[in-house]
Motif scaffolding. Structure first.
Motif, PDB file in Angstrom:
ATOM      1  N   LEU A 152       0.817  -1.218   0.000  1.00 17.57           N
ATOM      2  CA  LEU A 152       0.000   0.000   0.000  1.00 17.57           C
ATOM      3  C   LEU A 152       0.849   1.265   0.000  1.00 17.57           C
ATOM      4  O   LEU A 152       0.442   2.298  -0.527  1.00 17.57           O
ATOM      5  CB  LEU A 152      -0.940  -0.003   1.207  1.00 17.57           C
ATOM      6  N   PRO A 156       4.296   4.620  -6.665  1.00 21.84           N
ATOM      7  CA  PRO A 156       3.781   4.233  -7.980  1.00 21.84           C
ATOM      8  C   PRO A 156       4.730   4.585  -9.124  1.00 21.84           C
ATOM      9  O   PRO A 156       4.568   4.089 -10.236  1.00 21.84           O
ATOM     10  CB  PRO A 156       2.466   5.005  -8.092  1.00 21.84           C
ATOM     11  N   PHE A 180      -1.185   4.351 -12.956  1.00 19.53           N
ATOM     12  CA  PHE A 180      -1.277   3.583 -11.712  1.00 19.53           C
ATOM     13  C   PHE A 180      -2.572   3.957 -11.007  1.00 19.53           C
ATOM     14  O   PHE A 180      -2.818   5.133 -10.731  1.00 19.53           O
ATOM     15  CB  PHE A 180      -0.078   3.899 -10.812  1.00 19.53           C
ATOM     16  N   SER A 181      -3.420   2.955 -10.731  1.00 21.63           N
ATOM     17  CA  SER A 181      -4.682   3.205 -10.031  1.00 21.63           C
ATOM     18  C   SER A 181      -4.881   2.133  -8.980  1.00 21.63           C
ATOM     19  O   SER A 181      -5.192   0.979  -9.315  1.00 21.63           O
ATOM     20  CB  SER A 181      -5.864   3.207 -11.008  1.00 21.63           C
ATOM     21  N   ARG A 182      -4.694   2.523  -7.722  1.00 20.33           N
ATOM     22  CA  ARG A 182      -4.933   1.575  -6.640  1.00 20.33           C
ATOM     23  C   ARG A 182      -6.411   1.200  -6.585  1.00 20.33           C
ATOM     24  O   ARG A 182      -6.765   0.053  -6.309  1.00 20.33           O
ATOM     25  CB  ARG A 182      -4.470   2.194  -5.313  1.00 20.33           C
ATOM     26  N   GLN A 183      -7.291   2.169  -6.854  1.00 17.90           N
ATOM     27  CA  GLN A 183      -8.723   1.901  -6.807  1.00 17.90           C
ATOM     28  C   GLN A 183      -9.128   0.849  -7.827  1.00 17.90           C
ATOM     29  O   GLN A 183      -9.927  -0.048  -7.534  1.00 17.90           O
ATOM     30  CB  GLN A 183      -9.511   3.196  -7.037  1.00 17.90           C
ATOM     31  N   ARG A 185      -7.038  -1.240  -9.106  1.00 19.27           N
ATOM     32  CA  ARG A 185      -6.060  -2.323  -8.962  1.00 19.27           C
ATOM     33  C   ARG A 185      -5.391  -2.624 -10.315  1.00 19.27           C
ATOM     34  O   ARG A 185      -5.272  -3.763 -10.740  1.00 19.27           O
ATOM     35  CB  ARG A 185      -6.708  -3.580  -8.381  1.00 19.27           C
ATOM     36  N   GLU A 187      -2.133  -1.153 -13.099  1.00 14.66           N
ATOM     37  CA  GLU A 187      -1.102  -0.239 -13.571  1.00 14.66           C
ATOM     38  C   GLU A 187      -0.788  -0.587 -15.014  1.00 14.66           C
ATOM     39  O   GLU A 187      -1.022  -1.725 -15.457  1.00 14.66           O
ATOM     40  CB  GLU A 187       0.167  -0.320 -12.713  1.00 14.66           C
ATOM     41  N   LEU A 212      -2.814  -5.159  -9.903  1.00 12.33           N
ATOM     42  CA  LEU A 212      -2.081  -4.882  -8.671  1.00 12.33           C
ATOM     43  C   LEU A 212      -2.513  -5.848  -7.571  1.00 12.33           C
ATOM     44  O   LEU A 212      -3.694  -6.180  -7.445  1.00 12.33           O
ATOM     45  CB  LEU A 212      -2.340  -3.453  -8.200  1.00 12.33           C
ATOM     46  N   THR A 214      -1.695  -6.428  -3.288  1.00 14.42           N
ATOM     47  CA  THR A 214      -0.994  -6.381  -2.011  1.00 14.42           C
ATOM     48  C   THR A 214      -0.883  -7.827  -1.525  1.00 14.42           C
ATOM     49  O   THR A 214      -1.508  -8.746  -2.091  1.00 14.42           O
ATOM     50  CB  THR A 214      -1.774  -5.563  -0.971  1.00 14.42           C
TER      51      THR A 214
END
Length: 261
Positions: A152, A156, A180-183, A185, A187, A212, A214
């Motif tokens: 987390l 990025p 890159f977008s964590r929301q 998930r 890249e 992505l 974790t």
């Protein structure tokens, strides 16, 4: 004359595989060591998922394994067949989607390294893939799965460059995260390959989406495939004597998974 083109780099397996060829002996030494340490019985029949031009297929076949190479890129598989013929090696070559596939004979082991798994950009595809692996493996069979975990707190921004050479062919590969977008998930990685063969220069550019993960997101995915258990976790140094903890700090992960007997 030099020229540039935006293409699928996987359509140029001779250059893509050359870019990663220095990793091949280390990876294959690790595969053999993991088979010896964690295998439940002899391991002979092995599937390489997303095999590309087949650098690991060819190396493992040369070491005496009954290899199966699976990919969805015909140019890569054509190149693999030529490499096998050139070295008088036998291997089964399959044109199939790694998200969902079937094999005729049970496998002792399967391999998928260097982030190929992350090309499966949805959870549905990832689950289909893992369940296909489970169906293909015999009880006690191994699945060696390697990819980058993105914590987390990960930056990025990423930019890498490396060079590989064979004979008169020199390939410089540049990798850059362009989205890159964590929301979401997801890249997007841009690969630029600069190829020099004598006086000829070719520049290739491709962008690929990757999912992505974790550590906890991958644990959650595995819980939906209870037939697979984690035997051990390593990093990209591929040292069989030096496993790493599967914790929140992990980034370069190589999972040794086993189908429950």
């Amino acid at each position: 004359m030099p020229y540039s083109t935006a293409v699928d780099c996987y359509d140029y397996p001779q250059y893509w595989d050359l870019s990663f060829r220095d990793e091949t002996p280390t990876e294959c030494d690790f595969f053999e060591a993991a088979f010896e340490r964690f295998g439940d019985g002899p391991i002979r029949r092995v599937l390489d998922l997303g095999c590309g031009g087949g650098r690991n297929v060819v190396e493992m076949a040369a070491r005496g394994f009954e290899m199966v190479g699976l990919d969805n890129n015909e140019a890569s598989l054509k190149y693999l067949r030529k490499r096998l013929d050139r070295r008088s090696l036998d291997a089964e070559v399959m044109m199939a989607d790694m998200a969902q596939f079937d094999v005729e004979e049970p496998l002792d082991a399967a391999l998928c390294t260097f982030n190929t798994f992350r090309h499966l950009v949805s959870e549905k595809e990832a689950l289909l893939h893992l369940r296909s692996v489970v169906a293909a493996l015999r009880p006690g069979g191994l699945y060696i799965l390697g990819f980058h975990i993105i914590p987390l707190n990960a930056d990025p921004e990423c930019h890498e460059r490396w060079t590989a050479q064979h004979g008169k062919t020199k390939v410089t590969t540049t990798l850059k995260v362009v989205r890159f977008s964590r929301q979401e998930r997801r890249e997007v990685l841009r690969f630029n390959l600069h190829i020099r063969k004598g006086d000829e220069v070719l520049r290739l550019k491709t962008e690929y989406p990757y999912r992505l993960y974790t550590g906890e997101e991958f644990r959650s995915l595995l819980r939906k495939v209870p037939e697979l258990q984690i035997r051990e976790v390593y990093d990209f140094w591929y040292d069989i004597e030096d496993p790493v903890p599967f914790d929140h700090e992990i980034s370069d992960a190589v999972f040794v998974l086993q189908k429950k007997a």
